[in-house]
Design a protein around this motif. Structure first.
Motif, PDB file in Angstrom:
ATOM      1  N   VAL A 151       0.994  -1.113  -0.043  1.00  0.00           N
ATOM      2  CA  VAL A 151      -0.093   0.015   0.044  1.00  0.00           C
ATOM      3  C   VAL A 151       0.935   1.228  -0.247  1.00  0.00           C
ATOM      4  O   VAL A 151       1.439   1.426   0.808  1.00  0.00           O
ATOM      5  CB  VAL A 151      -0.848  -0.126   1.257  1.00  0.00           C
ATOM      6  CG1 VAL A 151      -1.895   1.327   1.389  1.00  0.00           C
ATOM      7  CG2 VAL A 151      -1.643  -1.347   1.414  1.00  0.00           C
ATOM      8  N   VAL A 173      -7.142  -2.778   4.796  1.00  0.00           N
ATOM      9  CA  VAL A 173      -6.870  -3.504   3.358  1.00  0.00           C
ATOM     10  C   VAL A 173      -6.857  -4.838   3.497  1.00  0.00           C
ATOM     11  O   VAL A 173      -7.532  -5.508   2.610  1.00  0.00           O
ATOM     12  CB  VAL A 173      -5.281  -2.886   3.046  1.00  0.00           C
ATOM     13  CG1 VAL A 173      -5.011  -3.964   1.981  1.00  0.00           C
ATOM     14  CG2 VAL A 173      -5.127  -1.710   2.613  1.00  0.00           C
ATOM     15  N   ILE A 217      -2.544   0.492  -4.131  1.00  0.00           N
ATOM     16  CA  ILE A 217      -2.704  -0.599  -3.510  1.00  0.00           C
ATOM     17  C   ILE A 217      -2.259  -1.813  -4.621  1.00  0.00           C
ATOM     18  O   ILE A 217      -2.982  -1.882  -5.729  1.00  0.00           O
ATOM     19  CB  ILE A 217      -3.968  -1.126  -3.101  1.00  0.00           C
ATOM     20  CG1 ILE A 217      -4.516  -0.067  -1.880  1.00  0.00           C
ATOM     21  CG2 ILE A 217      -3.729  -2.654  -2.559  1.00  0.00           C
ATOM     22  CD1 ILE A 217      -5.739  -0.515  -1.342  1.00  0.00           C
TER      23      ILE A 217
END
Length: 328
Positions: A151, A173, A217
């Motif tokens: 990330v 995430v 991401i």
């Protein structure tokens, strides 16, 4: 009389040394030639307030050389509050060089909140990459998939005070990856399009309420692990088998208990028969005494019983011979 001038000179020298040890004249001279206007009385006041003047004056000199105008009283107050003045000044200089609007009050609040304000400015200029641990997710076909993501985040200066940190980003995430993989029909679709995970997770706005802004991401690795669905089915079958075996054992135990009860009842009935048979001789003797039955009648009854026993013996022998012949 000659001793008095010597003592006076000694006292003056001692006073001068005490004054120089208490008042940092060298620091004042450095500040003066660096363009920092500070009074000797201010330095003495810092000493009285148990503040090291160098912790305040040197950062001010650095800020002045960088073109910043800082209030010495505010820096001293920040120092007394437990802040790191040197890091604060470095952060303000870095923000000025990067054209980041960072005011002294906000920088001081970030520093006092326990965050590294200089690192925050650096991350705001140069984005930081946060690598998630291995995240286990299961597709709808029951296959476990291990995903690792990277990330890229940038610090949000306005949300550093009160905003969540890196652990929240990693947790969100991971939750997004588990949800996305779990909604996939098969693990093959995850392997074929790993970028679909990053797109779906990025669209969820995971940086809301955090001190960072998520820039991207990227899925770093995707591995196939265990067949969770088959394992769950196997475990369920094993559990059902154990339940069935337990129920069968319960039924066997009940049948065995019922059998024992029936045997007990049979024994009780036999006991009653034996008890009743024991009353027959007594009744026969009473009948003979009372004349209700004669002696000849008694012998006829005995002969009848003997004849019946003989017939039963012959019948049993005949049945045994038939059974042997059928076996042969």
């Amino acid at each position: 009389m000659r001793i008095l001038p010597i003592v006076g000179v000694f006292i003056i020298v001692v006073l001068i040394l005490l004054f120089l040890s208490f008042v940092p004249i060298g620091l004042w001279i450095t500040a003066f030639f660096s363009g920092v206007k500070i009074k000797i009385s201010d330095l003495i006041g810092m000493k009285l307030r148990r503040v090291k003047p160098s912790r305040i004056v040197r950062p001010v000199i650095k800020a002045t050389k960088a073109g910043l105008s800082l209030d010495i009283a505010e820096l001293e107050a920040h120092y007394l509050a437990g802040g790191n003045v040197n890091t604060l000044v470095d952060a303000l200089i870095a923000a000025q060089r990067a054209n980041i609007p960072l005011q002294f009050e906000r920088a001081a609040a970030i520093d006092l909140a326990g965050r590294d304000v200089l690192e925050a400015v650096q991350v705001s200029v140069n984005p930081k990459v946060i690598e998630t641990p291995n995240i286990s997710a299961v597709a709808q076909d029951g296959i476990e998939v291990i995903v690792k993501a990277k990330v890229t985040v940038r610090a949000n200066i306005d949300r550093l005070v009160g905003g969540a940190g890196e652990q929240t980003i990693i947790a969100r995430v991971g939750e997004g990856i588990v949800t996305t993989v779990g909604s996939s029909q098969t693990y093959k679709s995850v392997l074929e399009n790993p970028d679909s995970i990053s797109k779906v997770v990025l669209d969820k706005g995971l940086d809301s309420g955090t001190a960072f802004e998520i820039l991207s991401i990227d899925i770093a690795d995707v591995d196939v692990a265990r067949n969770i669905g088959a394992r769950l089915q196997t475990d369920q079958a094993e559990a059902d088998k154990r339940i069935s075996e337990a129920k069968a054992s319960e039924r066997r135990a009940m049948a065995h208990a019922r059998e024992q009860e029936m045997r007990a009842e049979v024994e009780a009935m036999r006991a009653k028969v034996v008890e009743a048979e024991s009353q027959v001789p007594i009744a026969m003797a009473e009948a003979l005494r009372s004349g209700n039955i004669g002696v000849m009648d008694y012998y006829k009854l005995k002969n009848l019983n003997s004849d019946t026993d003989m017939r039963q013996t012959i019948a049993k022998a005949s049945d045994n011979s038939k059974n042997k012949g059928n076996k042969e």
